[in-house]
Design a protein around this motif. Sequence first.
Motif, PDB file in Angstrom:
ATOM      1  N   THR A 258     -19.540  -0.892  12.438  1.00  0.00           N
ATOM      2  CA  THR A 258     -18.945  -0.376  13.663  1.00  0.00           C
ATOM      3  C   THR A 258     -19.705   0.817  14.229  1.00  0.00           C
ATOM      4  O   THR A 258     -19.971   1.787  13.533  1.00  0.00           O
ATOM      5  CB  THR A 258     -17.468  -0.002  13.431  1.00  0.00           C
ATOM      6  OG1 THR A 258     -16.779  -1.176  12.979  1.00  0.00           O
ATOM      7  CG2 THR A 258     -16.813   0.523  14.695  1.00  0.00           C
ATOM      8  N   GLY A 259     -20.052   0.694  15.492  1.00  0.00           N
ATOM      9  CA  GLY A 259     -20.735   1.762  16.214  1.00  0.00           C
ATOM     10  C   GLY A 259     -22.221   1.834  15.947  1.00  0.00           C
ATOM     11  O   GLY A 259     -22.927   2.630  16.568  1.00  0.00           O
ATOM     12  N   ARG A 260     -22.720   0.978  15.054  1.00  0.00           N
ATOM     13  CA  ARG A 260     -24.126   1.057  14.658  1.00  0.00           C
ATOM     14  C   ARG A 260     -24.925  -0.204  14.970  1.00  0.00           C
ATOM     15  O   ARG A 260     -25.888  -0.154  15.716  1.00  0.00           O
ATOM     16  CB  ARG A 260     -24.208   1.348  13.167  1.00  0.00           C
ATOM     17  CG  ARG A 260     -25.257   2.341  12.846  1.00  0.00           C
ATOM     18  CD  ARG A 260     -25.273   2.712  11.364  1.00  0.00           C
ATOM     19  NE  ARG A 260     -26.650   2.718  10.961  1.00  0.00           N
ATOM     20  CZ  ARG A 260     -27.297   1.733  10.388  1.00  0.00           C
ATOM     21  NH1 ARG A 260     -26.700   0.642  10.093  1.00  0.00           N
ATOM     22  NH2 ARG A 260     -28.562   1.832  10.092  1.00  0.00           N
ATOM     23  N   GLU A 261     -24.522  -1.324  14.366  1.00  0.00           N
ATOM     24  CA  GLU A 261     -25.271  -2.553  14.609  1.00  0.00           C
ATOM     25  C   GLU A 261     -24.388  -3.776  14.436  1.00  0.00           C
ATOM     26  O   GLU A 261     -23.370  -3.737  13.740  1.00  0.00           O
ATOM     27  CB  GLU A 261     -26.515  -2.651  13.726  1.00  0.00           C
ATOM     28  CG  GLU A 261     -26.278  -3.001  12.292  1.00  0.00           C
ATOM     29  CD  GLU A 261     -27.571  -3.132  11.493  1.00  0.00           C
ATOM     30  OE1 GLU A 261     -28.668  -2.810  11.991  1.00  0.00           O
ATOM     31  OE2 GLU A 261     -27.470  -3.564  10.342  1.00  0.00           O
ATOM     32  N   ILE A 262     -24.807  -4.830  15.094  1.00  0.00           N
ATOM     33  CA  ILE A 262     -24.115  -6.107  15.022  1.00  0.00           C
ATOM     34  C   ILE A 262     -25.173  -7.176  14.739  1.00  0.00           C
ATOM     35  O   ILE A 262     -26.250  -7.153  15.337  1.00  0.00           O
ATOM     36  CB  ILE A 262     -23.316  -6.379  16.316  1.00  0.00           C
ATOM     37  CG1 ILE A 262     -22.488  -7.647  16.216  1.00  0.00           C
ATOM     38  CG2 ILE A 262     -24.194  -6.391  17.521  1.00  0.00           C
ATOM     39  CD1 ILE A 262     -21.440  -7.769  17.317  1.00  0.00           C
TER      40      ILE A 262
ATOM     41  N   MET B   3     -28.553  -6.409  16.900  1.00  0.00           N
ATOM     42  CA  MET B   3     -28.475  -5.459  18.005  1.00  0.00           C
ATOM     43  C   MET B   3     -28.094  -4.119  17.397  1.00  0.00           C
ATOM     44  O   MET B   3     -27.031  -4.008  16.782  1.00  0.00           O
ATOM     45  CB  MET B   3     -27.423  -5.882  19.023  1.00  0.00           C
ATOM     46  CG  MET B   3     -27.687  -7.167  19.701  1.00  0.00           C
ATOM     47  SD  MET B   3     -26.336  -7.507  20.854  1.00  0.00           S
ATOM     48  CE  MET B   3     -26.563  -9.244  21.084  1.00  0.00           C
ATOM     49  N   ARG B   4     -28.946  -3.132  17.556  1.00  0.00           N
ATOM     50  CA  ARG B   4     -28.736  -1.835  16.923  1.00  0.00           C
ATOM     51  C   ARG B   4     -28.705  -0.741  17.984  1.00  0.00           C
ATOM     52  O   ARG B   4     -29.626  -0.616  18.788  1.00  0.00           O
ATOM     53  CB  ARG B   4     -29.867  -1.573  15.937  1.00  0.00           C
ATOM     54  CG  ARG B   4     -29.715  -0.311  15.140  1.00  0.00           C
ATOM     55  CD  ARG B   4     -30.816  -0.170  14.098  1.00  0.00           C
ATOM     56  NE  ARG B   4     -30.799  -1.310  13.189  1.00  0.00           N
ATOM     57  CZ  ARG B   4     -31.898  -1.946  12.769  1.00  0.00           C
ATOM     58  NH1 ARG B   4     -33.084  -1.567  13.153  1.00  0.00           N
ATOM     59  NH2 ARG B   4     -31.783  -2.959  11.933  1.00  0.00           N
ATOM     60  N   LEU B   5     -27.639   0.060  17.970  1.00  0.00           N
ATOM     61  CA  LEU B   5     -27.567   1.236  18.854  1.00  0.00           C
ATOM     62  C   LEU B   5     -28.463   2.327  18.291  1.00  0.00           C
ATOM     63  O   LEU B   5     -28.418   2.617  17.092  1.00  0.00           O
ATOM     64  CB  LEU B   5     -26.136   1.766  18.933  1.00  0.00           C
ATOM     65  CG  LEU B   5     -25.193   1.076  19.895  1.00  0.00           C
ATOM     66  CD1 LEU B   5     -23.801   1.684  19.772  1.00  0.00           C
ATOM     67  CD2 LEU B   5     -25.675   1.164  21.313  1.00  0.00           C
ATOM     68  N   GLU B   6     -29.254   2.938  19.163  1.00  0.00           N
ATOM     69  CA  GLU B   6     -30.132   4.027  18.748  1.00  0.00           C
ATOM     70  C   GLU B   6     -29.997   5.166  19.746  1.00  0.00           C
ATOM     71  O   GLU B   6     -30.044   4.939  20.952  1.00  0.00           O
ATOM     72  CB  GLU B   6     -31.584   3.563  18.664  1.00  0.00           C
ATOM     73  CG  GLU B   6     -31.791   2.486  17.612  1.00  0.00           C
ATOM     74  CD  GLU B   6     -33.238   2.070  17.445  1.00  0.00           C
ATOM     75  OE1 GLU B   6     -34.144   2.696  18.063  1.00  0.00           O
ATOM     76  OE2 GLU B   6     -33.480   1.122  16.684  1.00  0.00           O
ATOM     77  N   GLN B   7     -29.822   6.365  19.207  1.00  0.00           N
ATOM     78  CA  GLN B   7     -29.694   7.549  20.048  1.00  0.00           C
ATOM     79  C   GLN B   7     -30.606   8.640  19.471  1.00  0.00           C
ATOM     80  O   GLN B   7     -30.151   9.504  18.729  1.00  0.00           O
ATOM     81  CB  GLN B   7     -28.240   8.010  20.117  1.00  0.00           C
ATOM     82  CG  GLN B   7     -28.007   9.055  21.176  1.00  0.00           C
ATOM     83  CD  GLN B   7     -26.530   9.308  21.414  1.00  0.00           C
ATOM     84  OE1 GLN B   7     -25.690   9.067  20.563  1.00  0.00           O
ATOM     85  NE2 GLN B   7     -26.226   9.805  22.600  1.00  0.00           N
ATOM     86  N   PRO B   8     -31.911   8.603  19.816  1.00  0.00           N
ATOM     87  CA  PRO B   8     -32.854   9.558  19.236  1.00  0.00           C
ATOM     88  C   PRO B   8     -32.611  11.000  19.677  1.00  0.00           C
ATOM     89  O   PRO B   8     -32.982  11.927  18.959  1.00  0.00           O
ATOM     90  CB  PRO B   8     -34.214   9.050  19.714  1.00  0.00           C
ATOM     91  CG  PRO B   8     -33.917   8.241  20.923  1.00  0.00           C
ATOM     92  CD  PRO B   8     -32.538   7.678  20.735  1.00  0.00           C
ATOM     93  N   GLU B   9     -32.016  11.177  20.849  1.00  0.00           N
ATOM     94  CA  GLU B   9     -31.656  12.493  21.377  1.00  0.00           C
ATOM     95  C   GLU B   9     -30.288  12.362  22.028  1.00  0.00           C
ATOM     96  O   GLU B   9     -29.896  11.267  22.434  1.00  0.00           O
ATOM     97  CB  GLU B   9     -32.685  12.950  22.418  1.00  0.00           C
ATOM     98  CG  GLU B   9     -34.086  13.103  21.875  1.00  0.00           C
ATOM     99  CD  GLU B   9     -35.094  13.434  22.971  1.00  0.00           C
ATOM    100  OE1 GLU B   9     -34.684  13.867  24.062  1.00  0.00           O
ATOM    101  OE2 GLU B   9     -36.293  13.241  22.733  1.00  0.00           O
TER     102      GLU B   9
END
Length: 163
Positions: free
Chosen positions: A75-79, A96-102
Amino acid sequence: MIFEHLVEINDPNNPMLTTLTPAQVWRGLMWRAEKPQDFQEDITELEIIEQGDDFLVREFALGKLNIRDHIEWDTGREIIYDTQPNDQHGGGVLTMRLEQPEPLHLFVRFIYRTSLPETATPGSEAAEDAYYASYVKSAYQEADIDTVRRIRELAAAGLLGKD
C-alpha cells in the motif's frame, strides 16, 4: 523483454500541472486494478475472482482475448500485476512503483517483464517477435501516459480525495 520507464506526476517547475498527492495517485492506481474498464474502454467483461487486504485476482475480456491477473500491492508503494499465460497471451509482470525523490517531485515507475524476446538470431522464429518489441514498448509507454492522464481526470472530479 524487460522495459522500464518513468512518468512524471508532479513537476514544481511546471505551473500548468495540477499537483497530486502520493495518496491520490495511489488511489488512482488501485482504481485501475479494481476497475480496469474505466481505463481501457475495450474491456467487455470483468470478474473479481478473489480479493484480500493486499491482493486481488481478476479475469477480464479484452475483445476476444481473455486475461487473468493476480495483483499484489504494498500500500502506497507499489502494485504488481502478474498476468497468467494462456493460449492467447504469453503472460508477464507489470510493476507500478510510486517514487518521490524530493518532496515536490512525484513519479510512477512502470516495469514490464514479458516473454517477448528483445533480440534474436536473424531468420530464427524469435526474430519476428523481437522485431515487434520496440512497438510493444511504445504501446506500453502510451498506455502508461494515458493511465496517468486518467488518474488526473479522476482527481479533478474529486474521486480520489484531497490528501
